[in-house]
Design a protein around this motif. Sequence first.
Motif, short mmCIF file in Angstrom:
data_model
loop_
_atom_site.label_atom_id
_atom_site.label_comp_id
_atom_site.label_asym_id
_atom_site.label_seq_id
_atom_site.Cartn_x
_atom_site.Cartn_y
_atom_site.Cartn_z
N VAL A 9 0.83 -1.21 0.00
CA VAL A 9 0.00 0.00 0.00
C VAL A 9 0.86 1.26 0.00
CG1 VAL A 9 -1.92 -1.11 1.23
CG2 VAL A 9 -0.13 0.03 2.53
N ARG A 10 0.28 2.36 -0.48
CA ARG A 10 0.92 3.66 -0.35
C ARG A 10 0.81 4.08 1.11
NH1 ARG A 10 2.11 6.43 -4.95
NH2 ARG A 10 1.19 5.64 -6.86
N HIS A 11 1.90 4.66 1.65
CA HIS A 11 1.86 5.06 3.06
C HIS A 11 2.88 6.15 3.33
CE1 HIS A 11 1.52 4.91 7.37
NE2 HIS A 11 2.79 4.59 7.49
N ASP A 12 2.43 7.23 3.94
CA ASP A 12 3.30 8.29 4.45
C ASP A 12 4.32 8.78 3.42
OD1 ASP A 12 4.01 10.03 6.48
OD2 ASP A 12 5.41 8.63 7.42
N GLY A 13 3.85 9.02 2.21
CA GLY A 13 4.72 9.53 1.16
C GLY A 13 5.57 8.48 0.48
N GLY A 14 5.35 7.22 0.81
CA GLY A 14 6.12 6.13 0.20
C GLY A 14 5.25 4.89 0.09
N TRP A 15 5.84 3.76 0.42
CA TRP A 15 5.16 2.47 0.29
C TRP A 15 5.40 1.64 1.55
CZ3 TRP A 15 2.13 1.46 -3.88
CH2 TRP A 15 2.25 2.33 -4.96
N ALA A 16 4.47 0.75 1.85
CA ALA A 16 4.59 -0.14 3.00
C ALA A 16 3.88 -1.45 2.67
CB ALA A 16 3.98 0.50 4.24
N PHE A 17 4.01 -2.42 3.56
CA PHE A 17 3.16 -3.59 3.47
C PHE A 17 2.31 -3.65 4.73
CE2 PHE A 17 7.26 -5.15 4.99
CZ PHE A 17 6.94 -5.95 6.07
N LYS A 18 1.11 -4.21 4.59
CA LYS A 18 0.14 -4.18 5.67
C LYS A 18 -0.37 -5.58 5.94
CE LYS A 18 -4.00 -2.40 4.80
NZ LYS A 18 -5.10 -1.44 4.60
N LEU A 19 -0.59 -5.88 7.21
CA LEU A 19 -1.18 -7.15 7.63
C LEU A 19 -2.20 -6.85 8.71
CD1 LEU A 19 -1.30 -10.26 7.65
CD2 LEU A 19 0.49 -10.20 9.39
N ASP A 20 -3.45 -7.18 8.46
CA ASP A 20 -4.53 -6.97 9.44
C ASP A 20 -4.52 -5.56 10.01
OD1 ASP A 20 -5.46 -9.57 9.12
OD2 ASP A 20 -4.21 -10.34 10.75
N GLY A 21 -4.33 -4.56 9.17
CA GLY A 21 -4.38 -3.17 9.60
C GLY A 21 -3.09 -2.63 10.18
N THR A 22 -2.09 -3.48 10.36
CA THR A 22 -0.79 -3.03 10.88
C THR A 22 0.16 -2.80 9.72
OG1 THR A 22 -1.13 -4.28 12.91
CG2 THR A 22 1.13 -3.62 12.39
N LEU A 23 0.78 -1.59 9.72
CA LEU A 23 1.67 -1.22 8.63
C LEU A 23 3.12 -1.44 9.01
CD1 LEU A 23 -0.15 2.05 7.75
CD2 LEU A 23 0.18 0.15 6.17
N SER A 24 3.92 -1.77 8.01
CA SER A 24 5.37 -1.90 8.18
C SER A 24 5.99 -0.51 8.21
CB SER A 24 5.95 -2.67 7.00
OG SER A 24 5.89 -1.89 5.81
N ASN A 25 7.29 -0.47 8.23
CA ASN A 25 8.01 0.78 8.02
C ASN A 25 7.66 1.31 6.64
OD1 ASN A 25 9.38 0.50 10.45
ND2 ASN A 25 11.07 -0.61 9.50
N THR A 26 7.91 2.58 6.42
CA THR A 26 7.69 3.17 5.10
C THR A 26 8.96 3.01 4.27
OG1 THR A 26 6.19 4.78 6.06
CG2 THR A 26 7.06 5.29 3.89
N TYR A 27 8.78 2.59 3.03
CA TYR A 27 9.88 2.41 2.09
C TYR A 27 9.74 3.44 0.97
CZ TYR A 27 10.53 -1.93 4.57
OH TYR A 27 10.74 -2.86 5.57
N ALA A 28 10.85 3.88 0.43
CA ALA A 28 10.86 4.94 -0.58
C ALA A 28 10.19 4.50 -1.88
CB ALA A 28 12.28 5.40 -0.85
N THR A 29 10.32 3.22 -2.22
CA THR A 29 9.78 2.75 -3.50
C THR A 29 8.85 1.56 -3.29
OG1 THR A 29 11.56 1.15 -3.92
CG2 THR A 29 11.91 3.44 -4.68
N HIS A 30 8.02 1.37 -4.28
CA HIS A 30 7.12 0.21 -4.29
C HIS A 30 7.93 -1.09 -4.24
CE1 HIS A 30 4.99 -2.99 -6.43
NE2 HIS A 30 3.90 -2.49 -5.89
N ASP A 31 8.98 -1.16 -5.07
CA ASP A 31 9.79 -2.39 -5.12
C ASP A 31 10.44 -2.69 -3.78
OD1 ASP A 31 9.11 -2.78 -7.75
OD2 ASP A 31 11.02 -2.08 -8.56
#
Length: 81
Positions: A9-31
């Motif tokens: 998902v898009r998150h905080d100006g970058g990208w993250a992965f989500k599980l059951d509503g919990t987001l990972s750290n934000t990454y600069a790129t989708h890849d």
Amino acid sequence: MTKIIYEIVRHDGGWAFKLDGTLSNTYATHDAAYNAAKRVAIEQMRPGETAGISWEDERGRWHDEISPGDDRPEIGIVDNT
């Protein structure tokens, strides 16, 4: 068997992965987010050691179980972007 699905998902100006509503750290790129989710998924599929676990349910009751080290979840990554 338990199935775990990570969503990219898009998150905080970058990208993250989500599980059951919990987001990972934000990454600069989708890849970068996708590759991080893939690393986590691979880690979760590795067999571990059999261990005793205790957990509290929503009613406040404690349960004791044995978690076999080879009882790994099925993992998926969803990328709807």
